[in-house]
Design an enzyme around this catalytic site. Structure first.
Site, mmCIF file in Angstrom:
data_model
loop_
_atom_site.group_PDB
_atom_site.id
_atom_site.type_symbol
_atom_site.label_atom_id
_atom_site.label_comp_id
_atom_site.label_asym_id
_atom_site.label_seq_id
_atom_site.Cartn_x
_atom_site.Cartn_y
_atom_site.Cartn_z
ATOM 1 N N HIS A 234 -18.100 1.712 7.598
ATOM 2 C CA HIS A 234 -16.644 1.766 7.799
ATOM 3 C C HIS A 234 -16.353 3.113 8.470
ATOM 4 O O HIS A 234 -16.369 4.161 7.819
ATOM 5 C CB HIS A 234 -15.935 1.640 6.444
ATOM 6 N N LEU A 235 -16.135 3.080 9.784
ATOM 7 C CA LEU A 235 -16.000 4.328 10.542
ATOM 8 C C LEU A 235 -14.588 4.436 11.111
ATOM 9 O O LEU A 235 -14.249 3.780 12.105
ATOM 10 C CB LEU A 235 -17.036 4.375 11.678
ATOM 11 N N ASN B 3 0.878 -1.175 0.000
ATOM 12 C CA ASN B 3 0.000 0.000 0.000
ATOM 13 C C ASN B 3 0.912 1.220 0.000
ATOM 14 O O ASN B 3 1.447 1.609 1.036
ATOM 15 C CB ASN B 3 -0.892 -0.037 1.249
ATOM 16 N N ARG C 32 -2.645 -2.029 -3.423
ATOM 17 C CA ARG C 32 -3.845 -1.215 -3.244
ATOM 18 C C ARG C 32 -3.752 -0.033 -4.212
ATOM 19 O O ARG C 32 -2.756 0.689 -4.232
ATOM 20 C CB ARG C 32 -3.900 -0.699 -1.813
ATOM 21 N N ARG D 236 -12.530 15.877 7.729
ATOM 22 C CA ARG D 236 -13.246 16.201 6.481
ATOM 23 C C ARG D 236 -14.698 16.557 6.777
ATOM 24 O O ARG D 236 -15.307 15.964 7.664
ATOM 25 C CB ARG D 236 -13.218 15.000 5.527
ATOM 26 N N ILE E 21 -13.250 3.276 14.648
ATOM 27 C CA ILE E 21 -14.378 3.665 15.515
ATOM 28 C C ILE E 21 -15.427 2.552 15.536
ATOM 29 O O ILE E 21 -15.926 2.171 16.597
ATOM 30 C CB ILE E 21 -15.001 4.987 15.007
ATOM 31 N N HIS F 87 -13.180 2.925 -0.094
ATOM 32 C CA HIS F 87 -13.152 1.861 0.931
ATOM 33 C C HIS F 87 -13.807 0.571 0.420
ATOM 34 O O HIS F 87 -14.261 -0.260 1.222
ATOM 35 C CB HIS F 87 -13.929 2.271 2.213
ATOM 36 N N ASN G 173 -10.788 7.224 10.548
ATOM 37 C CA ASN G 173 -10.451 8.632 10.279
ATOM 38 C C ASN G 173 -11.211 9.111 9.066
ATOM 39 O O ASN G 173 -11.745 10.207 9.028
ATOM 40 C CB ASN G 173 -8.952 8.779 10.025
ATOM 41 N N GLU H 109 -8.213 -5.136 5.163
ATOM 42 C CA GLU H 109 -8.073 -4.821 3.741
ATOM 43 C C GLU H 109 -6.883 -5.551 3.122
ATOM 44 O O GLU H 109 -6.930 -5.946 1.962
ATOM 45 C CB GLU H 109 -7.948 -3.304 3.559
ATOM 46 N N LYS I 296 3.337 0.797 3.107
ATOM 47 C CA LYS I 296 3.031 -0.262 4.073
ATOM 48 C C LYS I 296 3.075 -1.598 3.344
ATOM 49 O O LYS I 296 2.674 -1.679 2.185
ATOM 50 C CB LYS I 296 1.630 -0.068 4.646
HETATM 51 P P1 ADP Z 1 -7.866 5.275 9.261
HETATM 52 O O1 ADP Z 1 -9.009 5.788 8.448
HETATM 53 O O2 ADP Z 1 -6.742 6.251 9.413
HETATM 54 O O3 ADP Z 1 -7.439 3.858 8.936
HETATM 55 P P2 ADP Z 1 -8.797 4.079 11.757
HETATM 56 O O4 ADP Z 1 -9.670 3.051 11.153
HETATM 57 O O5 ADP Z 1 -7.553 3.651 12.448
HETATM 58 O O6 ADP Z 1 -8.494 5.246 10.743
HETATM 59 O O7 ADP Z 1 -9.706 4.875 12.814
HETATM 60 C C1 ADP Z 1 -9.217 5.928 13.585
HETATM 61 C C2 ADP Z 1 -10.287 6.269 14.641
HETATM 62 O O8 ADP Z 1 -10.613 5.058 15.342
HETATM 63 C C3 ADP Z 1 -9.846 7.279 15.660
HETATM 64 O O9 ADP Z 1 -10.833 8.292 15.802
HETATM 65 C C4 ADP Z 1 -9.720 6.504 16.952
HETATM 66 O O10 ADP Z 1 -10.238 7.215 18.021
HETATM 67 C C5 ADP Z 1 -10.549 5.264 16.732
HETATM 68 N N1 ADP Z 1 -9.860 4.120 17.352
HETATM 69 C C6 ADP Z 1 -8.877 3.387 16.792
HETATM 70 N N2 ADP Z 1 -8.458 2.417 17.652
HETATM 71 C C7 ADP Z 1 -9.178 2.564 18.782
HETATM 72 C C8 ADP Z 1 -9.225 1.879 20.043
HETATM 73 N N3 ADP Z 1 -8.420 0.851 20.313
HETATM 74 N N4 ADP Z 1 -10.105 2.324 20.969
HETATM 75 C C9 ADP Z 1 -10.941 3.354 20.697
HETATM 76 N N5 ADP Z 1 -10.940 4.040 19.528
HETATM 77 C C10 ADP Z 1 -10.089 3.662 18.585
#
Ligand code: ADP
Length: 398
Positions: free
Chosen positions: A208-209, A7, A91, A241, A332, A180, A211, A384, A14
């Protein structure tokens, strides 16, 4: 069969190396700060050996060479030689309208991916650089492209056409694509497997929640709508965003604040979302902490997010004419029980009801619905990289 998944971003790359006979990650890591001072490689193996080393990586070719060295290293390696790698899965963010599934890379495919650069100017160029670096270093090892947009190419026209002059669709391909896709496909397929129900009979909303966040309506195994659009800016409010806003706000603010398109773009992509509403952070853990200390704007940011997710679930249940399953995934979706609870509150009329005790679990696939709920609500950790490795294996085994 050993498969390398890559990726590639603009200054990072990565990787994960899979033994696909056992679906086991042999090693994974990150080449960081490529082309910058202090470039380094971080590497971990399945049996907990790890290395972190500053290595000069002027470009992605140096990064691929460095990761091959560490994968075959006496102390930190997991394979003896490059020859053990059967294929590489990449990816690729944008496949435009050309790619509705993963493909083996050849000159024609590369040309088509390059034509999509205009649609994803920040993402496709580093993806292409990563592919070219692998082709250069790994010679004839088959390479596969797995697109973030591909799974959503089944959307009907009524879902992807914007109500803008039609010529912009014809001239510039301005339409909804969605992103995604690899994750939405993976978790929706896992949902069907987990429930023991036929994938082609289920109406699933996948959330899919992370960042970046997006929702998809997966009807009988096919995306019929999704929340991200022409770019990953649309849909839900995210970490930084803005998601969906009245488009007239854009020109209004540009005039008021005398902003260039680039400045406005930065505002919407990097300085908006829950970060902007809360004034605290883009990270939901920080927001939870701020709420615990009485921060009202952080509470408002979380409310705006949950409300938006809830509305999309309702809209997609209508789009599909029913709802059997909701899946929560990504940072999330997988780790924030309170957010899942807030999203599901009020959806009882659809048949959604979650069990607080099951909802408190984390780290594995679980059905968090009450027994009598008509809609199954599942938490499924996304993967993924494994999905890319599976697609790659499938294509090179044909
Ligand atoms: P990206 O889109 O960068 O891959 P992620 O899927 O890692 O993002 O999601 C980041 C979000 O998930 C952040 O808002 C974070 O608070 C939340 N998060 C990630 N890991 C944890 C955890 N172990 N406990 C609580 N919240 C988490």
């Amino acid at each position: 069969m050993i498969i390398l998944v890559v990726n590639a971003g603009s200054s990072s790359l990565k990787y994960q190396l899979f033994d696909m006979d056992k679906e086991l990650v042999l090693a994974k890591g990150l080449c960081d700060r490529i082309g910058l001072p202090g470039s380094l490689i971080k590497h971990k193996t399945f049996d907990k050996r790890s290395a972190e080393k500053e290595i000069e990586m002027k470009n992605h070719k140096d990064a691929i060479a460095a990761l091959i060295r560490v994968l075959t290293h006496e102390e930190y390696g997991v394979i003896k030689s490059l020859d053990e790698i059967s294929a590489v899965g990449h990816r690729v963010v944008h496949g435009g309208e050309k790619f509705f599934k993963s493909v083996i890379l050849d000159d024609e495919v590369m040309k088509a991916i390059k034509e999509c650069v205009e649609l994803a100017p920040l993402h496709n160029p580093p993806n292409i650089t990563g592919i070219e670096a692998c082709q250069h270093i790994m010679g004839n090892v088959p390479q596969v492209a797995v697109f973030d947009t591909a799974f959503h190419q089944t959307m009907p026209q009524k879902a992807y056409i914007y109500a803008l002059p039609y010529e912009y669709y014809q001239k510039y391909k301005v339409r909804k694509y969605g992103f995604h896709g690899t994750s939405h496909k993976y978790v929706s397929e896992r949902a069907a497997a987990l429930l023991g129900s036929p994938y082609d009979k289920l109406k699933i909303v996948t959330c899919h929640l992370g960042n970046g966040s997006s929702i998809a309506a997966v009807d009988c195994g096919k995306t019929v709508d999704t929340s991200m659009g022409f770019t990953p800016l649309d849909g839900l409010p995210m970490g930084t965003r803005c998601g969906t806003i009245d488009p007239a706000v854009v020109t209004f603010l540009m005039n008021k604040e005398n902003m260039s398109p680039e400045q406005m773009d930065t505002i919407m992509n990097k300085k908006s979302g829950v970060l902007a509403i809360s004034g605290v952070s883009s990270d939901f853990r920080d927001l939870d902490n701020a709420v615990a200390q009485g921060n009202e704007r952080a509470a408002l940011a979380l409310e705006v997010f949950a409300y938006s997710v809830k509305k999309f679930i309702g809209a997609y249940a209508c789009a599909m004419g029913g709802l059997d399953v909701i899946v929560f995934t990504a940072g999330i979706g997988e780790n924030n029980p309170q957010m899942r609870k807030n999203i599901c509150a009020g959806l009882e009329f659809l048949g959604v009801e979650i069990d607080d005790e099951k909802n408190a679990e984390r780290g594995f696939e679980i059905d968090i619905s009450t027994e009598k709920a008509k809609v199954r609500t599942l938490v499924i950790p996304t993967n993924e990289e494994l999905a890319i490795a599976k697609e790659t294996k499938k294509l090179v085994s044909c």
